[in-house]
Write a protein that holds these residues in place. Structure first.
Motif, PDB file in Angstrom:
ATOM      1  N   LYS A 453       0.817  -1.218   0.000  1.00 51.95           N
ATOM      2  CA  LYS A 453       0.000   0.000   0.000  1.00 51.95           C
ATOM      3  C   LYS A 453       0.847   1.263   0.000  1.00 51.95           C
ATOM      4  O   LYS A 453       0.555   2.232  -0.712  1.00 51.95           O
ATOM      5  CB  LYS A 453      -0.933  -0.011   1.210  1.00 51.95           C
ATOM      6  N   GLU A 454       1.926   1.269   0.793  1.00 48.75           N
ATOM      7  CA  GLU A 454       2.744   2.477   0.928  1.00 48.75           C
ATOM      8  C   GLU A 454       3.929   2.499  -0.037  1.00 48.75           C
ATOM      9  O   GLU A 454       4.675   3.474  -0.074  1.00 48.75           O
ATOM     10  CB  GLU A 454       3.279   2.586   2.358  1.00 48.75           C
ATOM     11  N   ASP A 457       6.068   3.000  -7.089  1.00 53.75           N
ATOM     12  CA  ASP A 457       5.824   2.148  -8.254  1.00 53.75           C
ATOM     13  C   ASP A 457       6.929   1.121  -8.459  1.00 53.75           C
ATOM     14  O   ASP A 457       6.657  -0.031  -8.821  1.00 53.75           O
ATOM     15  CB  ASP A 457       5.690   3.018  -9.509  1.00 53.75           C
ATOM     16  N   ARG A 460       6.540  -1.602  -5.885  1.00 50.80           N
ATOM     17  CA  ARG A 460       5.367  -2.420  -6.185  1.00 50.80           C
ATOM     18  C   ARG A 460       5.678  -3.424  -7.306  1.00 50.80           C
ATOM     19  O   ARG A 460       5.241  -4.571  -7.264  1.00 50.80           O
ATOM     20  CB  ARG A 460       4.190  -1.529  -6.577  1.00 50.80           C
ATOM     21  N   ILE A 590      -6.650  -2.169  -3.645  1.00 50.22           N
ATOM     22  CA  ILE A 590      -5.827  -0.949  -3.657  1.00 50.22           C
ATOM     23  C   ILE A 590      -5.670  -0.417  -5.071  1.00 50.22           C
ATOM     24  O   ILE A 590      -5.840   0.784  -5.338  1.00 50.22           O
ATOM     25  CB  ILE A 590      -4.449  -1.238  -3.025  1.00 50.22           C
ATOM     26  N   LYS A 593      -9.016   0.991  -6.509  1.00 51.69           N
ATOM     27  CA  LYS A 593      -9.415   2.195  -5.778  1.00 51.69           C
ATOM     28  C   LYS A 593      -8.575   3.394  -6.205  1.00 51.69           C
ATOM     29  O   LYS A 593      -9.091   4.499  -6.421  1.00 51.69           O
ATOM     30  CB  LYS A 593      -9.277   1.957  -4.283  1.00 51.69           C
ATOM     31  N   GLU A 594      -7.276   3.171  -6.352  1.00 53.62           N
ATOM     32  CA  GLU A 594      -6.388   4.266  -6.757  1.00 53.62           C
ATOM     33  C   GLU A 594      -6.684   4.707  -8.180  1.00 53.62           C
ATOM     34  O   GLU A 594      -6.605   5.911  -8.494  1.00 53.62           O
ATOM     35  CB  GLU A 594      -4.931   3.823  -6.625  1.00 53.62           C
ATOM     36  N   ARG A 595      -7.041   3.795  -9.079  1.00 51.21           N
ATOM     37  CA  ARG A 595      -7.369   4.165 -10.459  1.00 51.21           C
ATOM     38  C   ARG A 595      -8.634   5.019 -10.508  1.00 51.21           C
ATOM     39  O   ARG A 595      -8.710   5.968 -11.286  1.00 51.21           O
ATOM     40  CB  ARG A 595      -7.553   2.915 -11.319  1.00 51.21           C
ATOM     41  N   HIS A 597      -9.656   7.009  -8.177  1.00 50.74           N
ATOM     42  CA  HIS A 597      -9.309   8.336  -7.654  1.00 50.74           C
ATOM     43  C   HIS A 597      -8.549   9.145  -8.693  1.00 50.74           C
ATOM     44  O   HIS A 597      -8.652  10.364  -8.743  1.00 50.74           O
ATOM     45  CB  HIS A 597      -8.493   8.203  -6.374  1.00 50.74           C
ATOM     46  N   ASP A 598      -7.739   8.448  -9.502  1.00 47.21           N
ATOM     47  CA  ASP A 598      -6.991   9.146 -10.561  1.00 47.21           C
ATOM     48  C   ASP A 598      -7.938   9.707 -11.615  1.00 47.21           C
ATOM     49  O   ASP A 598      -7.675  10.723 -12.237  1.00 47.21           O
ATOM     50  CB  ASP A 598      -5.987   8.187 -11.214  1.00 47.21           C
TER      51      ASP A 598
END
Length: 598
Positions: A453-454, A457, A460, A590, A593-595, A597-598
């Motif tokens: 999560k933290e 790139d 990850r 994760i 969800k991040e996509r 928000h983008d």
């Protein structure tokens, strides 16, 4: 609630008849019945256990039938009772009867604890006596000469048949006629199971080249619990070939490291060499243990404290290894263990993990905030090496690797991971630890949950690479079924052509289990059953897959993570499916969800 310890424990004999009526009971049974004796025995047994007890009555043999049931004490508490059922004869008035012996589990536990305490005490006595011991199992022709080095670890000088030992002594020790005659008399005393015999013999007791010892042997024949005759005894060295008397020999001290009371380098390395040479193919595991930053410990807290640390670590080694093998000290802060018969890495790992964790825990409550850790390298004969020298080199190199990786860890040699590093053809650190995770899949899950999560790139990508390597996966993709898009996390980028619409065809979703997992062990199975998915996957060469509905609810139109392989492998293990589901659910939530928000 079952309580084992509040009431008095019981060892009692009872006689019952076919109707379960108590015919006789000894006074110990009063601890259960008290003053309100019930004459039906099964009324004391927990209702859930009565049927098992009555079935056992039908199935007992002359030698007795054992069963464990709960019985009600007068205090209102149930105790687990080991119950033995034997034949009680036949009565003209009562019919077939049964003798019942019951022993409270709490009493058995106490007896075992007492026996273990006695064994530990007597083993310590034997270790301090510094005598060479022998045993001979007459029935199995098993002769053993050994020495207890520290109370519970055994240093073996010979194990095999009595005749082979006698022939080897006559030939190798170059004995004269009188010496052969004395030796033969000793061997006959063993074979005949003589009681309380004493002999003088001359042999090379400790297998030290070129030396003969004049010895006094004392023996006694006992009968073990199985009725076998076992001869046990001691070998006391009276005089050696260089005319030293027994007071000057001090056998054990010659083999011990004075600082830790472990075997010294010469003794333990001689032992493992002979062990490997004498039993080709017999599994022998070695491990080198190094106390991390020991010089700093000495410099900071003083040499007396450093000596204390070494002694405590030595105790940890002894407790962890136990009867599996032997422990030694081969350098300043380097220790060495030998273990026999551990045929899988899990057994080795359990010992090494115990050493590492207990070392780390040594001074956890010390107000000086002292941190003691160790690094360990391990290898096994004959899997990893064909000789002791090569085996030691491998263990030493992976110990150094453990140091390189940050210390406070153990590494067990794996050829496909460590060979290049050990033999100087490459550096394992170039692999960024990915291959190492093949053998620690739970750690993969923990690492993903801890870091993904933290992570940035680049990290990850490294984490996804580790998942792929650990589970032998060639492709990882997430299908967003709301937007009909696919995101490739790992593998061939050309796979972006499909959008996951095939999931809506061929009644595909019901193939998922209730926990959201779908396993494809061979894609050919779907050529006719699900031609849409077969067409897409076969185009990309995927032959096996595990898929998981992110969120786990097959009733919802949820998104899917798919793991694929290009080559047929063994069927997916249940543990691997569950690990991949956990990873997929966490990463998928994760990522999507991040996509959004983008």
């Amino acid at each position: 609630m079952v309580d084992f310890f509040k009431a008095e424990t019981v060892n009692s004999d009872i006689l019952i008849d076919e109707t379960m009526s108590i015919v006789t009971a000894d006074e110990n049974f009063e601890a259960i019945s008290g003053n309100k004796a019930l004459f039906i025995y099964t009324r004391y047994i927990h209702p859930v256990d009565v049927s098992r007890f009555t079935e056992a009555l039908k199935d007992y043999a002359e030698s007795g039938k054992y069963i464990v049931v709960r019985m009600l004490y007068q205090t209102g508490e149930y105790h687990w009772m080991l119950t033995r059922i034997t034949d009680g004869g036949v009565s003209e008035t009562r019919g077939h009867m049964y003798e019942i012996n019951i022993i409270d589990a709490a009493l058995i536990t106490t007896q075992i604890d007492n026996l273990n305490s006695q064994i530990k005490r007597y083993s310590s006595y034997l270790g301090m006596c510094e005598n060479v011991l022998f045993s001979y199992d007459i029935l199995n022709d098993d002769f053993n000469i050994f020495m207890t080095s520290d109370g519970h670890q055994t240093l073996s000088f010979y194990r095999g048949t009595l005749n082979a030992w006698e022939e080897d002594k006559i030939k190798t020790d170059a004995l004269g006629l009188n010496e052969v005659k004395e030796l033969d008399g000793f061997c006959k005393a063993l074979a005949n199971g003589e009681k309380l015999f004493k002999r003088e013999i001359t042999i090379n007791t400790l297998n030290k080249l070129g030396r003969l010892d004049k010895c006094l042997v004392r023996g006694n024949t006992i009968v073990d619990e199985y009725g076998n005759s076992i001869v046990i005894g001691t070998i006391i060295i009276l005089e050696s070939s260089d005319n030293h008397v027994v007071e000057e020999l001090n056998i054990i001290s010659d083999m011990k490291d004075p600082g830790t009371d472990l075997l010294n380098k010469r003794a333990i390395t001689d032992y493992v060499r002979k062990l490997i040479d004498s039993q080709p193919g017999h599994t022998v595991t070695i491990a080198i243990i190094d106390v991390d930053d020991f010089k700093t410990i000495n410099d900071t807290y003083g040499h007396m404290f450093g000596d204390e640390v070494l002694c405590k670590v030595a105790d940890i080694l002894r407790d962890a290894v136990g009867s599996r093998g032997l422990c030694g000290r081969i350098g300043g802060d380097e220790m060495f263990i030998i273990m026999e018969g551990l045929n899988d890495n899990e057994g080795i790992r359990n010992v090494l993990r115990t050493i590492r964790n207990n070392t780390k825990w040594l001074y956890h409550d010390d107000p000086r905030n002292i941190k003691i850790t160790c690094s360990i390298g391990s290898a096994t004969y004959p899997n990893d090496a064909k000789s002791y020298d090569e085996l030691f080199k491998i263990a030493d190199k992976v110990l150094y690797l453990a140091k390189e990786k940050g210390k406070d860890r153990y590494i067990i040699y794996h050829e496909d991971i460590h060979r290049e590093y050990v033999y100087g053809m490459g550096r394992i650190v170039d692999l960024n630890d990915k291959v190492f995770y093949k053998y620690h899949k739970m750690e993969v899950v923990n690492t993903i949950i801890r870091e993904y999560k933290e992570a940035d790139d680049a990290r990850r990508k490294e984490l996804i690479d580790i998942v792929a390597v650990a589970f032998n996966i060639n492709t990882i993709a997430i299908y967003d079924r709301t937007e009909l898009t696919k995101h490739i996390l790992y593998g061939d980028q050309r796979m972006t052509d499909d959008d996951g619409s095939f999931f809506k065809e061929d009644n595909y979703i019901p193939n998922f289990r209730e926990d959201g997992i779908f396993v494809i062990d061979n894609i050919n199975f779907f050529e006719t059953k699900a031609p849409a998915v077969y067409k897409v996957y076969s185009e990309y060469g995927i032959v096996q897959a595990v898929q998981y509905i992110i969120g786990g609810d097959i009733k919802k139109n949820n998104n899917i993570i798919s793991y694929g392989r290009y080559k047929l492998d063994k069927k997916w293990a249940e543990s691997d499916m569950n690990f991949l589901a956990i990873i997929g659910d966490y990463i998928g939530r994760i990522f999507l969800k991040e996509r959004k928000h983008d």
